[in-house]
Structure formats: structure tokens, C-alpha cells
Design a protein around this motif. Structure first.
Motif, mmCIF file in Angstrom:
data_model
loop_
_atom_site.group_PDB
_atom_site.id
_atom_site.type_symbol
_atom_site.label_atom_id
_atom_site.label_comp_id
_atom_site.label_asym_id
_atom_site.label_seq_id
_atom_site.Cartn_x
_atom_site.Cartn_y
_atom_site.Cartn_z
ATOM 1 N N PHE A 1 -81.996 29.149 -14.930
ATOM 2 C CA PHE A 1 -81.222 30.382 -14.783
ATOM 3 C C PHE A 1 -80.098 30.450 -15.813
ATOM 4 C CE2 PHE A 1 -78.062 32.967 -12.170
ATOM 5 C CZ PHE A 1 -78.623 34.170 -12.543
ATOM 6 N N GLU A 2 -79.394 29.336 -16.001
ATOM 7 C CA GLU A 2 -78.288 29.314 -16.962
ATOM 8 C C GLU A 2 -78.769 29.600 -18.383
ATOM 9 O OE1 GLU A 2 -75.550 25.923 -14.654
ATOM 10 O OE2 GLU A 2 -76.255 25.580 -16.702
ATOM 11 N N GLU A 3 -79.872 28.972 -18.781
ATOM 12 C CA GLU A 3 -80.288 29.011 -20.183
ATOM 13 C C GLU A 3 -81.258 30.137 -20.524
ATOM 14 O OE1 GLU A 3 -81.586 25.258 -21.670
ATOM 15 O OE2 GLU A 3 -79.705 24.255 -21.181
ATOM 16 N N SER A 4 -81.964 30.669 -19.529
ATOM 17 C CA SER A 4 -82.941 31.719 -19.837
ATOM 18 C C SER A 4 -82.819 32.957 -18.969
ATOM 19 C CB SER A 4 -84.364 31.162 -19.691
ATOM 20 O OG SER A 4 -84.698 30.979 -18.325
ATOM 21 N N GLY A 5 -81.994 32.888 -17.924
ATOM 22 C CA GLY A 5 -81.875 34.026 -17.023
ATOM 23 C C GLY A 5 -83.002 34.144 -16.026
ATOM 24 N N VAL A 6 -83.917 33.179 -16.023
ATOM 25 C CA VAL A 6 -85.034 33.187 -15.076
ATOM 26 C C VAL A 6 -84.595 32.470 -13.798
ATOM 27 C CG1 VAL A 6 -87.368 32.339 -14.609
ATOM 28 C CG2 VAL A 6 -86.797 33.320 -16.849
ATOM 29 N N LEU A 7 -84.714 33.143 -12.675
ATOM 30 C CA LEU A 7 -84.236 32.614 -11.404
ATOM 31 C C LEU A 7 -85.403 32.373 -10.453
ATOM 32 C CD1 LEU A 7 -81.905 31.798 -9.580
ATOM 33 C CD2 LEU A 7 -81.631 34.224 -8.950
ATOM 34 N N LEU A 8 -85.670 31.114 -10.176
ATOM 35 C CA LEU A 8 -86.763 30.732 -9.284
ATOM 36 C C LEU A 8 -86.221 30.651 -7.860
ATOM 37 C CD1 LEU A 8 -88.317 27.984 -11.586
ATOM 38 C CD2 LEU A 8 -89.002 30.381 -11.371
ATOM 39 N N ASP B 1 -84.384 35.438 -21.455
ATOM 40 C CA ASP B 1 -83.552 35.931 -22.544
ATOM 41 C C ASP B 1 -82.951 34.780 -23.352
ATOM 42 O OD1 ASP B 1 -81.171 34.948 -21.292
ATOM 43 O OD2 ASP B 1 -81.053 36.754 -20.070
ATOM 44 N N GLY B 2 -82.185 35.149 -24.366
ATOM 45 C CA GLY B 2 -81.540 34.166 -25.224
ATOM 46 C C GLY B 2 -80.044 34.137 -25.040
ATOM 47 N N ALA B 3 -79.573 34.561 -23.858
ATOM 48 C CA ALA B 3 -78.135 34.633 -23.601
ATOM 49 C C ALA B 3 -77.568 33.266 -23.236
ATOM 50 C CB ALA B 3 -77.856 35.644 -22.496
ATOM 51 N N THR B 4 -77.622 32.336 -24.176
ATOM 52 C CA THR B 4 -77.054 31.009 -23.982
ATOM 53 C C THR B 4 -76.439 30.542 -25.291
ATOM 54 O OG1 THR B 4 -77.551 28.677 -23.514
ATOM 55 C CG2 THR B 4 -79.337 30.008 -24.406
ATOM 56 N N THR B 5 -75.298 29.903 -25.202
ATOM 57 C CA THR B 5 -74.631 29.398 -26.408
ATOM 58 C C THR B 5 -75.306 28.150 -26.951
ATOM 59 O OG1 THR B 5 -73.098 28.083 -25.056
ATOM 60 C CG2 THR B 5 -72.404 30.317 -25.675
ATOM 61 N N GLU B 6 -76.266 27.603 -26.195
ATOM 62 C CA GLU B 6 -76.926 26.368 -26.618
ATOM 63 C C GLU B 6 -78.101 26.617 -27.555
ATOM 64 O OE1 GLU B 6 -77.929 23.772 -23.426
ATOM 65 O OE2 GLU B 6 -75.911 23.797 -22.547
ATOM 66 N N ALA B 7 -78.517 27.882 -27.692
ATOM 67 C CA ALA B 7 -79.688 28.188 -28.524
ATOM 68 C C ALA B 7 -79.338 29.226 -29.579
ATOM 69 C CB ALA B 7 -80.833 28.695 -27.657
ATOM 70 N N GLU B 8 -79.847 28.998 -30.787
ATOM 71 C CA GLU B 8 -79.654 29.978 -31.860
ATOM 72 C C GLU B 8 -80.733 31.054 -31.831
ATOM 73 O OE1 GLU B 8 -81.877 27.978 -35.686
ATOM 74 O OE2 GLU B 8 -79.801 27.366 -35.300
ATOM 75 N N SER B 9 -81.864 30.746 -31.188
ATOM 76 C CA SER B 9 -82.926 31.737 -31.032
ATOM 77 C C SER B 9 -83.829 31.321 -29.877
ATOM 78 C CB SER B 9 -83.759 31.864 -32.313
ATOM 79 O OG SER B 9 -84.379 30.633 -32.640
ATOM 80 N N THR B 10 -84.448 32.313 -29.248
ATOM 81 C CA THR B 10 -85.390 32.059 -28.157
ATOM 82 C C THR B 10 -86.578 32.985 -28.329
ATOM 83 O OG1 THR B 10 -84.300 33.663 -26.692
ATOM 84 C CG2 THR B 10 -83.574 31.373 -26.529
ATOM 85 N N TYR B 11 -87.742 32.543 -27.871
ATOM 86 C CA TYR B 11 -88.943 33.359 -28.061
ATOM 87 C C TYR B 11 -90.094 32.801 -27.225
ATOM 88 C CZ TYR B 11 -89.325 29.462 -31.364
ATOM 89 O OH TYR B 11 -89.303 28.200 -31.925
ATOM 90 N N TRP B 12 -91.098 33.662 -27.010
ATOM 91 C CA TRP B 12 -92.347 33.253 -26.383
ATOM 92 C C TRP B 12 -93.353 32.945 -27.490
ATOM 93 C CZ3 TRP B 12 -93.145 32.488 -21.231
ATOM 94 C CH2 TRP B 12 -92.188 33.008 -20.354
ATOM 95 N N GLN B 13 -94.130 31.907 -27.320
ATOM 96 C CA GLN B 13 -95.085 31.538 -28.354
ATOM 97 C C GLN B 13 -96.257 30.779 -27.742
ATOM 98 O OE1 GLN B 13 -93.506 28.900 -31.461
ATOM 99 N NE2 GLN B 13 -94.563 30.120 -33.011
ATOM 100 N N ARG B 14 -97.434 30.997 -28.315
ATOM 101 C CA ARG B 14 -98.583 30.197 -27.909
ATOM 102 C C ARG B 14 -98.339 28.743 -28.329
ATOM 103 N NH1 ARG B 14 -103.479 33.207 -26.992
ATOM 104 N NH2 ARG B 14 -103.190 35.431 -27.404
ATOM 105 N N PRO B 15 -98.717 27.776 -27.495
ATOM 106 C CA PRO B 15 -98.497 26.367 -27.834
ATOM 107 C C PRO B 15 -99.056 25.972 -29.199
ATOM 108 C CG PRO B 15 -99.068 26.544 -25.531
ATOM 109 C CD PRO B 15 -99.247 27.916 -26.117
ATOM 110 N N ALA B 16 -100.266 26.441 -29.530
ATOM 111 C CA ALA B 16 -100.872 26.074 -30.813
ATOM 112 C C ALA B 16 -100.043 26.599 -31.981
ATOM 113 C CB ALA B 16 -102.297 26.611 -30.899
#
Length: 274
Positions: free
Chosen positions: A118-125, A201-216
Motif C-alpha cells: 500500500f505504501e509503495e504502490s497504492g495497492v491495498l489488499l 501507482d508510482g507515488a513513492t519517494t523510493e522509486a524513480e519510475s514504476t511500470y507494468w511489464q511482462r517478465p520476459a
């Protein structure tokens, strides 16, 4: 549940030397205790087939894994062990069995990974016994308070009338930093599907960028020098990339073994021995 090829059947894998953090010139005379931590690979179905994973590139000012591409996660806080947290899903006793640890630590690990996600991505389980939160924007103030340490996960969930949804998580792996490193972590890896309606989201001071990507594609970026993946992240992406859907990832039955890799340099490649 189905079985998949995992770390139990593999003895080593190879990564470019460029993705391995610089080794300390003078390893500590005695191993530094490994700090308990938790990280989660958030997954969603990709267009067409396969899955995508949520990744974040850490800012270069971070003391650990600076500039590395990682999953959301972090260290266990003492308050993560608060037994008052409302809980839905597999009990702490079962998580303790999966991760071969004590019940209080298992509870803390699950709470820590929910808090960190939740802190780093805004996703709340979290949610109620029958529903999962779909709009996390209403908890923006609480998220900031969690990040600053002013608020504990238990107090946040209680005030919001929510319960932790442990049933949304699956245990995945346990990686321990080698003993010659000055900073060491006993990291438990989880996987979880992005809840319907939520946005990472990327609303964290610990990351310069965030994104979704296929593992390969994430691994291809690392091979080409466009990104840096620590060996546990690389291996986890390789495993998740074998699945055709999020449903298959969550159905995977894992045997969790504690892995402390040994790194062997071979020119511009590093053999990661499990």
C-alpha cells in the motif's frame, strides 16, 4: 492446485555481471544478522496471453539496491506483529508452516507485505469478509501517515473498518542475502493479483519510475543493460513468466525453501548457485 518448475528443481542460473551489486572489498568478519523483510510480486493478465508484473526502479540514493528494479516491499516493523489486525484468509499458523518460521513472525510478514504494497504502490489488499477495496484514493491521508510511521497498519484498518485479506496472497519464495554482504535480508516473497478496480501507482519517494511489464521483457531489459535486476528478482520473474494467466500463477503450489545464493563470477557473467 498445480505444480510448476521452481527453485526446488534448479541448482543454478546465470545473469550478467552488470546486474549484480558491487561486492564489498572487505566483507564483515562475522555475518551481519539478516533483517526480516517481505516483498510482493503484483500480477495482472497481459493483453493476449501471459501476465505482467508491477516493477519499480529504486532511486539511486537508496542505501540498499540503489537503481535496481524490484517488487514493492521492505523490512518488517515491530508493529506489524500486532495481533489485533482483522484477518481474512489463511491463518498465521499456516503461513508459519509455509515459511518455516514462528507464528508471530508469520503474522508480521503478512502484515508487512500488505503495508509495504500500500505504501509503495497504492495497492491495498484489504476489505471486508466478502469484499475487497476497489477505490484506494479515499485512503490517501492514511497512506501518507503509514509511510511517515505516524500510523500503524492495525490502527489504519481498524479506523477504516477493514480487514487484511490474507486470502489474496500466495507464498512464493524465501531468499537470504549472502553472508559476506554488509546489509542482509531474510526476504519472503509473495505474489498477489491486482484487485479489481485498483491502480498501482508510482507515488513513492523510493522509486524513480514504476511500470507494468511482462517478465520476459523485464529480463530482456536487464540482459541489454537497460535495467538491473538482483538475482532473486530475476529468478522470480523467470518463474512467473512461465504461466499463461494470473489464475495459473495463484494456483501454483509451492514448496518454500530458504535460499542463500552463492555468486560465482565467470567473465562478464555470474553463476547464481542455489
Amino acid at each position: 492446485m498445480t505444480h510448476s518448475p521452481n527453485q526446488a528443481g534448479e541448482r543454478s542460473f546465470v545473469v550478467p555481471a552488470s546486474v549484480v551489486p558491487p561486492q564489498p572489498p572487505d566483507p564483515p568478519s562475522k555475518p551481519v544478522p539478516a533483517k526480516d523483510s517481505a516483498t510482493v510480486a503484483l500480477v495482472r493478465d497481459a493483453d493476449g496471453s501471459g501476465v505482467e508484473v508491477f516493477l519499480q526502479r529504486r532511486v539511486r540514493t537508496m542505501a540498499f539496491a540503489s537503481g535496481m528494479t524490484v517488487f514493492p516491499g521492505g523490512g518488517v516493523d515491530a508493529r506489524d506483529a500486532d495481533a489485533s489486525v482483522g484477518w481474512v484468509g489463511p491463518p498465521a499458523t499456516l503461513w508459519a508452516r509455509w515459511f518455516s518460521c514462528s507464528e508471530p513472525l508469520a503474522r508480521a510478514l503478512v502484515c508487512a507485505v500488505v503495508r509495504e504494497a500500500f505504501e509503495e504502490s497504492g495497492v491495498l489488499l484489504a476489505g471486508t469478509a466478502s469484499t475487497v477495496v476497489s477505490d484506494t484514493s479515499v485512503f490517501a491521508d492514511a497512506r501518507r501517515a503509514l509511510i511517515s510511521g505516524e500510523l500503524s497498519l492495525a490502527k489504519f484498518l481498524s479506523d477504516a473498518g477493514l480487514m487484511l485479506r490474507a486470502d489474496l496472497l500466495r507464498p512464493w519464495a524465501n531468499w537470504v542475502t549472502p553472508e559476506d554482504e554488509p546489509r542482509r535480508y531474510d526476504a519472503r516473497f509473495f505474489v498477489a493479483a491486482l484487485p479489481e478496480g485498483q491502480t498501482a501507482d508510482g507515488a513513492t519517494t523510493e522509486a524513480e519510475s514504476t511500470y507494468w511489464q511482462r517478465p520476459a521483457d523485464a529480463i530482456a531489459d536487464a540482459e541489454a543493460g537497460r535495467a538491473a535486476l538482483m538475482p532473486p528478482t530475476w529468478h522470480t520473474l523467470t518463474e512467473i513468466g512461465r504461466f499463461a494467466s494470473v489464475k495459473d500463477v495463484l494456483a501454483c503450489e509451492r514448496t518454500i525453501r530458504r535460499i542463500m545464493p552463492r555468486l560465482v563470477w565467470n567473465g562478464d557473467r555470474v553463476v547464481v548457485e542455489l
